[in-house]
Scaffold this active site. Structure first.
Site, PDB file in Angstrom:
ATOM      1  N   THR A 153     -78.624 -46.559  22.552  1.00 35.17           N
ATOM      2  CA  THR A 153     -79.103 -46.790  23.821  1.00 35.17           C
ATOM      3  C   THR A 153     -79.973 -45.765  24.097  1.00 35.17           C
ATOM      4  O   THR A 153     -79.605 -44.529  24.203  1.00 35.17           O
ATOM      5  CB  THR A 153     -78.165 -47.281  24.834  1.00 35.17           C
ATOM      6  N   CYS A 211     -86.634 -48.920  24.225  1.00 38.59           N
ATOM      7  CA  CYS A 211     -85.471 -49.462  24.621  1.00 38.59           C
ATOM      8  C   CYS A 211     -84.765 -50.043  23.321  1.00 38.59           C
ATOM      9  O   CYS A 211     -85.589 -50.567  22.760  1.00 38.59           O
ATOM     10  CB  CYS A 211     -85.481 -50.432  25.775  1.00 38.59           C
TER      11      CYS A 211
END
Length: 229
Positions: free
Chosen positions: A83, A196
């Site tokens: 992430t 992202c």
């Protein structure tokens, strides 16, 4: 090969991409039935999201550090945090283990610099676009970082959490991202960081006039290369 420990589940949609991409790279490089030795801890992302929005970062840091220690104890020879946003807590993870931490920001910045770019447009969650932890990591590689204006940042963030993390890929949202990227290019961005791990589910090279850098793919490839030595 060396075993990689993946801290995933943020969201599981993008963690599934990590698993796929790492194993594809190992297969392509080594042939036959080779695949990567991986240990995966997958979070309940709703719990992490609540920590993020409540500002409970110290609690999240303690949790991620403990997971990293458990992965190392189980045999991981490097840690990969699947992430972008939670790289805010990378220092806490790094200090909790003795094995290497493969930093997504470094891997991405090195790939961009190798292509000769210097001025980059950044898309990601509001935390990634607005806080220093990620942008400063890119600047350390002599990159000039542009982010969208306030309203556009809000849209980019909302689409990530309310759509992409749920596996929803909608055409109106794709068009909104295209407009945001076009504005970054107009402001001088030479390339775009898809900062992202879910964004790659919706947009890619055909959605903008400049080169895009998919952090999920770059990070996964870097992890696979480490595993293969």
């Amino acid at each position: 090969m060396q075993t990689i420990g993946l801290i995933g589940g943020m969201s599981w949609e993008s963690t599934a991409l990590y698993y796929k991409l790492i194993n594809e790279r190992v297969r392509d490089r080594m042939g036959k039935l080779h695949s990567a030795p991986l240990l995966i801890y997958s979070y309940d992302f709703e719990v992490i999201k609540q920590m993020q929005y409540a500002g409970r970062w110290s609690e999240a840091a303690a949790s991620l550090a403990e997971v990293a220690r458990r992965l190392e104890g189980a045999g991981a020879r490097a840690i990969v945090l699947c992430t972008n946003t939670m790289h805010k807590l990378a220092p806490d993870i790094i200090s909790s283990v003795t094995v290497p931490f493969i930093h997504l920001g470094d891997a991405t910045a090195q790939r961009i610099r190798a292509k000769g770019y210097r001025r980059v447009g950044l898309l990601g969650t509001k935390f990634t676009m607005e806080e220093d932890f990620y942008i400063d990591r890119l600047r350390a590689h002599d990159l000039d970082v542009l982010v969208p204006p306030t309203e556009a940042r809000a849209d980019v963030n909302r689409i990530i959490y309310e759509e992409l993390c749920l596996g929803i890929v909608a055409d109106p949202s794709r068009r909104r991202y295209q407009d945001v990227m076009a504005a970054l290019v107009a402001a001088g961005a030479e390339c775009i960081i898809l900062g992202c791990t879910e964004i790659t589910m919706m947009v890619g090279p055909d959605d903008t006039t400049v080169e895009t850098f998919d952090t999920t793919a770059i990070h996964a490839e870097t992890a696979a290369d480490f595993a293969m030595g």
